[in-house]
Design an enzyme around this catalytic site. Sequence first.
Site, PDB file in Angstrom:
ATOM      1  N   ASP A   1       0.819  -1.208   0.000  1.00 36.81           N
ATOM      2  CA  ASP A   1       0.000   0.000   0.000  1.00 36.81           C
ATOM      3  C   ASP A   1       0.866   1.278   0.000  1.00 36.81           C
ATOM      4  O   ASP A   1       1.476   1.618   1.031  1.00 36.81           O
ATOM      5  CB  ASP A   1      -0.930   0.007   1.242  1.00 36.81           C
ATOM      6  CG  ASP A   1      -2.179   0.831   1.024  1.00 36.81           C
ATOM      7  OD1 ASP A   1      -2.387   1.337  -0.086  1.00 36.81           O
ATOM      8  OD2 ASP A   1      -2.971   0.969   1.991  1.00 36.81           O
TER       9      ASP A   1
ATOM     10  N   LYS B   1      -8.199  -1.630   3.422  1.00 33.51           N
ATOM     11  CA  LYS B   1      -7.557  -0.324   3.604  1.00 33.51           C
ATOM     12  C   LYS B   1      -7.471   0.018   5.088  1.00 33.51           C
ATOM     13  O   LYS B   1      -6.461   0.534   5.566  1.00 33.51           O
ATOM     14  CB  LYS B   1      -8.377   0.719   2.842  1.00 33.51           C
ATOM     15  CG  LYS B   1      -7.681   2.009   2.545  1.00 33.51           C
ATOM     16  CD  LYS B   1      -6.409   1.830   1.734  1.00 33.51           C
ATOM     17  CE  LYS B   1      -6.310   2.716   0.547  1.00 33.51           C
ATOM     18  NZ  LYS B   1      -5.132   2.510  -0.268  1.00 33.51           N
TER      19      LYS B   1
ATOM     20  N   LYS C   1      -8.432  14.296  -3.173  1.00 30.50           N
ATOM     21  CA  LYS C   1      -8.840  13.659  -1.917  1.00 30.50           C
ATOM     22  C   LYS C   1      -8.762  14.626  -0.742  1.00 30.50           C
ATOM     23  O   LYS C   1      -7.835  15.427  -0.646  1.00 30.50           O
ATOM     24  CB  LYS C   1      -7.914  12.481  -1.671  1.00 30.50           C
ATOM     25  CG  LYS C   1      -8.241  11.642  -0.481  1.00 30.50           C
ATOM     26  CD  LYS C   1      -7.348  10.425  -0.526  1.00 30.50           C
ATOM     27  CE  LYS C   1      -7.361   9.654   0.748  1.00 30.50           C
ATOM     28  NZ  LYS C   1      -6.444   8.528   0.640  1.00 30.50           N
TER      29      LYS C   1
ATOM     30  N   LYS D   1       2.576   2.014   3.326  1.00 27.04           N
ATOM     31  CA  LYS D   1       1.779   2.241   4.550  1.00 27.04           C
ATOM     32  C   LYS D   1       1.938   1.118   5.560  1.00 27.04           C
ATOM     33  O   LYS D   1       1.972   1.346   6.760  1.00 27.04           O
ATOM     34  CB  LYS D   1       0.293   2.249   4.162  1.00 27.04           C
ATOM     35  CG  LYS D   1      -0.302   3.576   3.892  1.00 27.04           C
ATOM     36  CD  LYS D   1      -1.821   3.411   3.840  1.00 27.04           C
ATOM     37  CE  LYS D   1      -2.464   4.560   3.152  1.00 27.04           C
ATOM     38  NZ  LYS D   1      -2.441   4.556   1.709  1.00 27.04           N
TER      39      LYS D   1
HETATM   40  N1  LIG Z   1      -3.476   7.221  -5.157  1.00 29.37           N
HETATM   41  C1  LIG Z   1      -2.989   7.045  -3.970  1.00 29.37           C
HETATM   42  O1  LIG Z   1      -2.546   7.974  -3.351  1.00 29.37           O
HETATM   43  C2  LIG Z   1      -2.927   5.657  -3.395  1.00 29.37           C
HETATM   44  C3  LIG Z   1      -2.284   5.494  -2.168  1.00 29.37           C
HETATM   45  C4  LIG Z   1      -2.179   4.225  -1.637  1.00 29.37           C
HETATM   46  C5  LIG Z   1      -2.701   3.143  -2.296  1.00 29.37           C
HETATM   47  N2  LIG Z   1      -3.350   3.322  -3.472  1.00 29.37           N
HETATM   48  C6  LIG Z   1      -3.917   2.150  -4.111  1.00 29.37           C
HETATM   49  O2  LIG Z   1      -3.480   2.070  -5.445  1.00 29.37           O
HETATM   50  C7  LIG Z   1      -4.471   1.383  -6.182  1.00 29.37           C
HETATM   51  C8  LIG Z   1      -4.748   2.155  -7.460  1.00 29.37           C
HETATM   52  O3  LIG Z   1      -5.278   3.419  -7.157  1.00 29.37           O
HETATM   53  P1  LIG Z   1      -5.915   4.264  -8.346  1.00 29.37           P
HETATM   54  O4  LIG Z   1      -6.334   5.556  -7.767  1.00 29.37           O
HETATM   55  O5  LIG Z   1      -5.038   4.226  -9.516  1.00 29.37           O
HETATM   56  O6  LIG Z   1      -7.212   3.379  -8.624  1.00 29.37           O
HETATM   57  P2  LIG Z   1      -8.025   3.254  -9.988  1.00 29.37           P
HETATM   58  O7  LIG Z   1      -9.319   2.619  -9.614  1.00 29.37           O
HETATM   59  O8  LIG Z   1      -8.072   4.530 -10.711  1.00 29.37           O
HETATM   60  O9  LIG Z   1      -7.153   2.265 -10.859  1.00 29.37           O
HETATM   61  C9  LIG Z   1      -7.146   0.897 -10.672  1.00 29.37           C
HETATM   62  C10 LIG Z   1      -7.128   0.228 -12.027  1.00 29.37           C
HETATM   63  O10 LIG Z   1      -7.013  -1.163 -11.806  1.00 29.37           O
HETATM   64  C11 LIG Z   1      -7.791  -1.815 -12.781  1.00 29.37           C
HETATM   65  N3  LIG Z   1      -7.987  -3.172 -12.285  1.00 29.37           N
HETATM   66  C12 LIG Z   1      -8.806  -3.640 -11.323  1.00 29.37           C
HETATM   67  N4  LIG Z   1      -8.626  -4.954 -11.160  1.00 29.37           N
HETATM   68  C13 LIG Z   1      -7.656  -5.333 -12.014  1.00 29.37           C
HETATM   69  C14 LIG Z   1      -6.999  -6.544 -12.288  1.00 29.37           C
HETATM   70  N5  LIG Z   1      -7.331  -7.663 -11.666  1.00 29.37           N
HETATM   71  N6  LIG Z   1      -6.027  -6.546 -13.207  1.00 29.37           N
HETATM   72  C15 LIG Z   1      -5.662  -5.425 -13.877  1.00 29.37           C
HETATM   73  N7  LIG Z   1      -6.268  -4.242 -13.667  1.00 29.37           N
HETATM   74  C16 LIG Z   1      -7.242  -4.192 -12.730  1.00 29.37           C
HETATM   75  C17 LIG Z   1      -9.014  -0.948 -12.919  1.00 29.37           C
HETATM   76  O11 LIG Z   1      -9.679  -1.151 -14.139  1.00 29.37           O
HETATM   77  C18 LIG Z   1      -8.395   0.438 -12.825  1.00 29.37           C
HETATM   78  O12 LIG Z   1      -8.082   0.944 -14.098  1.00 29.37           O
HETATM   79  C19 LIG Z   1      -5.680   1.237  -5.275  1.00 29.37           C
HETATM   80  O13 LIG Z   1      -5.704  -0.036  -4.716  1.00 29.37           O
HETATM   81  C20 LIG Z   1      -5.412   2.237  -4.205  1.00 29.37           C
HETATM   82  O14 LIG Z   1      -6.036   1.915  -2.980  1.00 29.37           O
HETATM   83  C21 LIG Z   1      -3.472   4.546  -4.029  1.00 29.37           C
END
Ligand SMILES: NC(=O)c1ccc[n+]([C@@H]2O[C@H](COP(=O)([O-])OP(=O)(O)OC[C@H]3O[C@@H](n4cnc5c(N)ncnc54)[C@H](O)[C@@H]3O)[C@@H](O)[C@H]2O)c1
Length: 615
Positions: free
Chosen positions: A361, A410, A451, A523
């Site tokens: 994470d 999360k 956010k 995290k």
């Molecule tokens: N943006 C941040 O600051 C942040 C911080 C910590 C963790 N994260 C984690 O990072 C991840 C991505 O965040 P995001 O904002 O890009 O989310 P998002 O929903 O925009 O992107 C995720 C992508 O993953 C794809 N997806 C889902 N299941 C899949 C699979 N099995 N195989 C391939 N692709 C798949 C979706 O179609 C989507 O395009 C999340 O789990 C989020 O919790 C993000």
Amino acid sequence: MMKTAVTALFYCFSQLGRLAGAAPVPMMGMGTLRPSGIPQARDASRDGCPCPMFQLSAMEATAEFVVESPDVVYGPDAIEAQYEYRTTCVSREGGVLKVYPTSTRFTFRTVRQVPRLGVMLVGWGGNNGSTLTAAVLANRLRLSWPTRTGRKEANYYGSLTQAGTVSLGLDAEGQEVFVPFSALLPMVAPDDLVFDGWDISSANLAEAMRRAQVLDWGLQEQLWPHMESLRPRPSVYIPEFIAANQSARADNLILGTRAQQLEQIRRDIRDFRSSAGLDKVIVLWTANTERFCEVVPGLNDTAENLLRTIQLGLEVSPSTLFAVASILEGCAFLNGSPQNTLVPGALELARQRRVFVGGDDFKSGQTKVKSVLVDFLIGSGLKTMSIVSYNHLGNNDGQNLSAPPQFRSKEVSKSSVVDDMVQSNPVLYAPGEEPDHCVVIKYVPYVGDSKRALDEYTSELMLGGTNTLVLHNTCEDSLLAAPIMLDLVLLTELCQRVSFCTDADPEPQSFHSVLSLLSFLFKAPLVPPGSPVVNALFRQRSCIENILRACVGLPPQNHMLLEHKMERPGLTRGGPVVAACPVPCKKGPAPTAPNGCTGDANGHSQVEAPQMPTT
Ligand SMILES: NC(=O)c1ccc[n+]([C@@H]2O[C@H](COP(=O)([O-])OP(=O)(O)OC[C@H]3O[C@@H](n4cnc5c(N)ncnc54)[C@H](O)[C@@H]3O)[C@@H](O)[C@H]2O)c1
């Protein structure tokens, strides 16, 4: 092996060598983003650019450095450094804590040749994936775009390696000399990364960028022609692992049994590696948060059981399938989401195959602040008793997290972030005592990727007082996450080129396959069994910095600045005695120096002062 003769051309700011114009970027096959090759002439009109990064590169043209020491050898292939690791060992003897200073001699070896590195993002079409791709392109192309507050230019702010600095030491005037973090050792330049990846959504990267609503319109317009030919490879979709609200975008799928899906992922990695002419590939999970999977004996508790589970088509999450495929292909796998992708069987497989894994994470926003703030509060002796964290966000990540099982992943990931700081202070906390800690996440579509995080920290002061701190943090989530993804990849690759041995164990070894050096970026840091988990941000940063310093034979950064705390100079530095004061200090009353360094400013004459040992 050559002696200290070769100049260490560790680093030159990638900005200096970047492309001048927004020439179309050649693509590799369908959907691979690769660098555009030989740098062209610089755009002279940008030379007066007020961008601080650009200024720093001009100012610190000395960003390459050589360590002049008999303990450091710059060979044509590798840098070898002899390093004395000084630490302590504590034992409880008859009710007394006995502390034994210990010292172990290490030899670190870092291969100098930087590879051609490919990065495969699982979830490439998501907000993070499209933003990281856009960021690298925008930097490589040196794009600038108009906004209502003026022109903005591409940079790598938020990246420890690209925008952070380290102090090399003091110069003759007693001032610290800083170089970019990435100058410490040869690292891949982010502009040279080659991207590919998978997504269950078939949208191309230009459409994904537009869907994400992260970047200014003027930047999107310029990036569009470079991104529309980038198309994610089909991926594994197992609906029960992510929220039902994601089903609408699942139109790009690898079908078949789990074993067939695993094989397809492995073929994709091999295809990318060969078609893009890569030396190495690193796989990074940035797809949606999955629900936790149960760790069940016989199912996923050992490498053998996990591989059998996949062959039999029993329960395995998509992210674990990607981890296993990466490990079997010898590619490091990093988990940017909170779920327990790296089940014990996957960890054992990584260990067996000597492949790095890291997680979990990305530590980007609220948790990062928490890992600083609670460290400050408890480190200052204040007793923090309540931490309440509320978030709302409106991107697809937020929508996925609105389902309870995914939110739970999360919540777990965010919950243990203060544990090490609480446990470090038995003066404040009795055994088992801990602050109330509550995390809430709400999905509010209108705010998109911007956010909001609201936190309240309540601490007890002396004599019954209470201190309540309230924070409100607003920012684009993906613009925080993308540079972290970059650092993860660059540091993991660097660690693959480092080996070491000790006098007692001269057989070279690598870091443990669970790469806990990456804790700063996660995290819920994954660490080798039995290792303490460190969440405090600046301890984590020091860990990276000091290990990289060790690789070039530099002592750990200790911030003591004893040179500036002595009545008379006496520290030696590789030969000549260095005066801490800008003016020579002589016997008798010390002169007053412009930096305030005086021997008698507090009324003591030097004759009365205690002697400092010379080191
Ligand atoms: N943006 C941040 O600051 C942040 C911080 C910590 C963790 N994260 C984690 O990072 C991840 C991505 O965040 P995001 O904002 O890009 O989310 P998002 O929903 O925009 O992107 C995720 C992508 O993953 C794809 N997806 C889902 N299941 C899949 C699979 N099995 N195989 C391939 N692709 C798949 C979706 O179609 C989507 O395009 C999340 O789990 C989020 O919790 C993000």
